[in-house]
Design a protein around this motif. Structure first.
Motif, PDB file in Angstrom:
ATOM      1  N   THR A 277       0.880  -1.100   0.192  1.00  0.00           N
ATOM      2  CA  THR A 277       0.345   0.037   0.178  1.00  0.00           C
ATOM      3  C   THR A 277       0.893   1.320   0.015  1.00  0.00           C
ATOM      4  O   THR A 277       1.823   1.064   0.668  1.00  0.00           O
ATOM      5  CB  THR A 277      -0.989   0.471   0.881  1.00  0.00           C
ATOM      6  N   GLU A 278       0.262   1.826  -0.655  1.00  0.00           N
ATOM      7  CA  GLU A 278       1.335   3.744  -1.602  1.00  0.00           C
ATOM      8  C   GLU A 278       1.094   4.361   0.255  1.00  0.00           C
ATOM      9  O   GLU A 278       0.620   4.694   0.218  1.00  0.00           O
ATOM     10  CB  GLU A 278       0.486   4.093  -2.676  1.00  0.00           C
ATOM     11  N   LEU A 279       2.598   4.938   0.030  1.00  0.00           N
ATOM     12  CA  LEU A 279       2.619   6.216   1.322  1.00  0.00           C
ATOM     13  C   LEU A 279       1.864   6.768   1.149  1.00  0.00           C
ATOM     14  O   LEU A 279       0.698   7.848   2.006  1.00  0.00           O
ATOM     15  CB  LEU A 279       4.038   6.090   1.661  1.00  0.00           C
ATOM     16  N   CYS A 280       1.382   7.671   0.277  1.00  0.00           N
ATOM     17  CA  CYS A 280       0.158   8.833  -0.509  1.00  0.00           C
ATOM     18  C   CYS A 280      -0.672   8.272   0.382  1.00  0.00           C
ATOM     19  O   CYS A 280      -1.469   8.883   0.838  1.00  0.00           O
ATOM     20  CB  CYS A 280       0.134   9.221  -1.360  1.00  0.00           C
ATOM     21  N   GLY A 281      -0.980   7.225  -0.264  1.00  0.00           N
ATOM     22  CA  GLY A 281      -2.828   7.039   0.362  1.00  0.00           C
ATOM     23  C   GLY A 281      -2.477   6.758   1.769  1.00  0.00           C
ATOM     24  O   GLY A 281      -3.570   7.249   2.544  1.00  0.00           O
ATOM     25  N   GLN A 325       9.373   4.077   1.460  1.00  0.00           N
ATOM     26  CA  GLN A 325       8.979   3.138   0.913  1.00  0.00           C
ATOM     27  C   GLN A 325       8.006   3.858   0.234  1.00  0.00           C
ATOM     28  O   GLN A 325       7.441   4.724   0.677  1.00  0.00           O
ATOM     29  CB  GLN A 325       8.971   2.199   1.341  1.00  0.00           C
ATOM     30  N   TYR A 326       7.724   3.465  -1.452  1.00  0.00           N
ATOM     31  CA  TYR A 326       6.710   3.580  -2.119  1.00  0.00           C
ATOM     32  C   TYR A 326       5.319   2.598  -1.444  1.00  0.00           C
ATOM     33  O   TYR A 326       4.519   3.468  -0.804  1.00  0.00           O
ATOM     34  CB  TYR A 326       6.927   3.832  -3.626  1.00  0.00           C
ATOM     35  N   ASP A 327       5.701   1.516  -1.991  1.00  0.00           N
ATOM     36  CA  ASP A 327       4.558   0.422  -1.123  1.00  0.00           C
ATOM     37  C   ASP A 327       5.215  -0.457   0.451  1.00  0.00           C
ATOM     38  O   ASP A 327       6.200  -0.646  -0.031  1.00  0.00           O
ATOM     39  CB  ASP A 327       4.276  -0.525  -2.054  1.00  0.00           C
ATOM     40  N   GLY A 362       7.903   9.830  -7.570  1.00  0.00           N
ATOM     41  CA  GLY A 362       8.372  10.329  -6.429  1.00  0.00           C
ATOM     42  C   GLY A 362       7.175  12.291  -5.917  1.00  0.00           C
ATOM     43  O   GLY A 362       7.469  12.647  -4.840  1.00  0.00           O
ATOM     44  N   CYS A 363       5.738  10.718  -6.216  1.00  0.00           N
ATOM     45  CA  CYS A 363       4.836  11.738  -5.058  1.00  0.00           C
ATOM     46  C   CYS A 363       4.653  11.673  -3.714  1.00  0.00           C
ATOM     47  O   CYS A 363       4.436  12.119  -3.196  1.00  0.00           O
ATOM     48  CB  CYS A 363       3.466  11.696  -6.075  1.00  0.00           C
ATOM     49  N   CYS A 364       5.423  10.166  -3.353  1.00  0.00           N
ATOM     50  CA  CYS A 364       5.270  10.231  -2.085  1.00  0.00           C
ATOM     51  C   CYS A 364       6.290  11.265  -1.395  1.00  0.00           C
ATOM     52  O   CYS A 364       6.314  11.490  -0.036  1.00  0.00           O
ATOM     53  CB  CYS A 364       5.559   8.657  -1.604  1.00  0.00           C
ATOM     54  N   THR A 365       7.861  11.183  -2.018  1.00  0.00           N
ATOM     55  CA  THR A 365       8.650  12.200  -1.757  1.00  0.00           C
ATOM     56  C   THR A 365       8.177  13.076  -1.373  1.00  0.00           C
ATOM     57  O   THR A 365       8.700  13.921  -0.186  1.00  0.00           O
ATOM     58  CB  THR A 365       9.394  12.425  -2.810  1.00  0.00           C
TER      59      THR A 365
HETATM   60 ZN    ZN Z   1       2.823   8.355  -3.863  1.00  0.00          ZN
END
Ligand code: ZN
Length: 618
Positions: A277-281, A325-327, A362-365
């Protein structure tokens, strides 16, 4: 819009983080988020400040966390940096109000999700600074968006995230209501994705087909959409319905993970312990729950917020907060780069679970920095009757209630302690309510030694001078069913995992002009201890280990659960554990093990079956 809200957040400088919450924010400021403008081209040379690099979501994402972090820490260097970016953005706003960095002829193809985001960020900046320029800039930008949408309808991210524009629009409408603002809200709702209809006819009960990416099963869009209905209804002055509750239950039923979130790598991925599961989420779901807590007053949202903040968020960011991490995965025994056909992820690349500067994308960054600062602002809430404890966090605040100066402090090591102390001080006697929260799952709770029931204990009193209130609760560690006949352990808000000792292999390189160099480099993680176990008798002994050390440090977890585990035959391929062991019969003697909070692990096993001789007892 906000008049009907149950609670109102306090923002800095009224609010001050303390204890581990302060240390966590300081670590974030000394890590990647506080230095992104020095090391990452998409912030350093962004189109938002006249550079050649990305001029869309990345600078607004970053500022959304960087600004509240700077003001919560009251750090003059960080504040000066935020001022510099806001000044540059305001100075580039066009005469007609257009605020994003693109030429006039590019506007029809520019995804105006970034415009929603920057308007929201300007409001965050106002809340911290009360800068007089902001209201006019937001007014002009939103007016320009309303004209733009009459001819260029929403598409892609703007259509998926239409409701985010209601945050600055509602703020503006509360200050100076005008008719066009109501029309814009309707236009956004009509042109955007109808999530209510989607969940009424929920078709996504299975993991997304491998390789088929979809906006409607996108984990970040779904994390965000949980706030859509409440934002629209409160803007319209209507009652907030139960959309979020129903939608979230649906997502958790079919795609739930032990961390209390749904999977998405990066579309919905089912309940397997290997789903990512993605960090942005994570940070966007936290933000949804913060809105829902204030909008509805429902304590369930505070519990859900704590679940993500105390488990998922710290686990997926390294202890020094330089890499992420991304996921993240529930069972994560190795984080090494995999070829596309070997990755367990459905639509993300084989580097999505390594720790690094911008693994996968790079969104989560840019976006992860909003998690901790916004959490802090959910601790001490103003209610219509007085003060309420939201998320239980060490914080203090000074405020005025009915012309009385009130100082309110939450003293706690929670979630590494089972309770908190509240200190309240007034400059003259005053009557108001203090509403104390008891976290969900507490077997019992006591306020100043008296047993209390339910999730709230409300003390309506005449407060005079300095008072102290002691809140104590008791939690029990229990096995919870997760996937097929496998389980995980939870105690209060904390999920516990078997930590797998990790060897961090540094990777320094340059790709597409982006440099990875220590401390902002990439790492692959390889296991150095055994992980192939099943639960045994399901008995857990809670122990304090390193109280007072950094909250979520994988080298020094503050608490642990001692238990017995049975070694079993559990194969792995390409550094990914099989979904389940090949046999539940122990292959060696039982071992005494220490499980630690999921949020304090880098490599871990979280979801495990019960070994054969004990299966009947559980
Ligand atoms: Zn993200």
């Amino acid at each position: 819009m906000y008049q009907s809200f149950y609670y109102k957040q306090l923002t800095p400088p009224k609010l001050k983080p303390e204890g581990w919450m302060y240390r966590q924010l300081r670590t974030q400021a000394d890590g990647l988020c506080g230095n992104l403008d020095k090391v990452w081209p998409d912030i350093k040379e962004s189109g938002w400040t006249g550079g050649e690099k990305e001029g869309w979501e990345r600078v607004p994402y970053w500022l959304d966390g960087f600004i509240p972090m700077a003001w919560l820490l009251d750090d003059s260097d960080l504040k000066a940096c935020a001022d510099k970016y806001i000044n540059a953005i305001l100075s580039r706003q066009q005469e007609d109000g257009w605020i994003c960095p693109c030429d006039k002829e590019e506007r029809p193809r520019y995804d105006i999700w970034a415009a929603f985001l920057i308007c929201k960020v300007l409001v965050v900046y106002y809340e911290c600074t009360e800068d007089a320029r902001i209201e006019q800039a937001v007014y002009k930008a939103l007016k320009c968006i309303s004209r733009h949408l009459e001819v260029h309808t929403l598409f892609d991210w703007g259509a998926s995230r239409w409701f985010e524009c209601l945050i600055p629009l509602g703020w503006l409408y509360d200050r100076h209501p005008e008719r066009w603002m109501q029309d814009l809200a309707v236009l956004l709702r009509v042109q955007g994705v109808d999530y209510e209809k989607l969940f009424e006819n929920w078709p996504y009960r299975k993991p997304q087909e491998k390789g088929r990416w979809n906006y409607l099963t996108h984990v970040v869009n779904l994390s965000m959409c949980l706030r859509s209905d409440m934002l629209y209804n409160s803007f319209e002055g209507r009652k907030i319905g139960d959309f979020a509750e129903k939608a979230l239950n649906m997502l958790l039923d079919y795609h739930g993970m032990p961390i209390g979130h749904f999977s998405g790598d990066e579309c919905l991925a089912g309940k397997s312990p290997l789903s990512g599961t993605e960090l942005c989420g994570i940070v966007e779901a936290m933000y949804s729950y913060e809105w829902l807590l204030c909008g509805t007053g429902g304590d369930i949202w505070a519990d859900r917020l704590e679940n993500l903040a105390f488990n998922a968020l710290p686990a997926t960011i390294s202890s020094d907060m330089w890499t992420h991490q991304y996921d993240q995965m529930s069972n994560q025994i190795q984080c090494s780069i995999l070829s596309p056909e070997k990755t367990p992820f459905l639509t993300n690349s084989g580097e999505s679970h390594i720790f690094g500067l911008e693994p996968n994308y790079g969104c989560c960054t840019a976006n992860f920095g909003q998690g901790w600062p916004k959490l802090a602002m959910s601790a001490i809430l103003l209610s219509k009757k007085g003060i309420a404890v939201g998320a239980v966090l060490p914080c203090s605040a000074s405020m005025e209630i009915d012309s009385t100066q009130v100082y309110f402090q939450i003293v706690t090591d929670y979630p590494f302690a089972d309770g908190y102390r509240v200190i309240v001080q007034t400059d003259r006697p005053a009557e108001f309510e203090i509403s104390l929260r008891i976290p969900d799952g507490a077997a019992e709770a006591y306020v100043d030694g008296e047993k209390v029931e339910g999730n709230r204990c409300k003390l309506q009193r005449r407060w005079e001078g300095k008072s102290e209130i002691n809140v104590v609760f008791a939690f029990e560690a229990k096995l919870q069913p997760q996937y097929e006949d496998m389980y995980y352990v939870k105690r209060g808000p904390l999920v516990f995992s078997l930590p797998v000792k990790a060897q961090w292999r540094k990777k320094e390189f340059v790709r597409d002009g982006v440099e990875r160099r220590y401390p902002y480099c990439d790492y692959e993680l390889y296991p150095e201890s055994a992980w192939n176990f099943a639960f045994a008798d399901g008995k857990f002994m809670y122990n304090k280990k390193n109280p007072g050390i950094g909250a979520f440090d994988s080298q020094n977890p503050p608490v642990c659960l001692k238990t017995t585990l049975c070694p079993v035959e559990w194969p792995a391929e390409n550094g990914v554990a099989a979904i389940r062991p090949s046999s539940l019969t122990p292959v060696g003697p039982e071992v005494e093990a220490e499980l630690v909070p999921y949020g304090c692990t880098d490599l871990r096993m979280t979801v495990m079956p019960v070994a054969e001789p004990y299966r009947k007892e559980i």
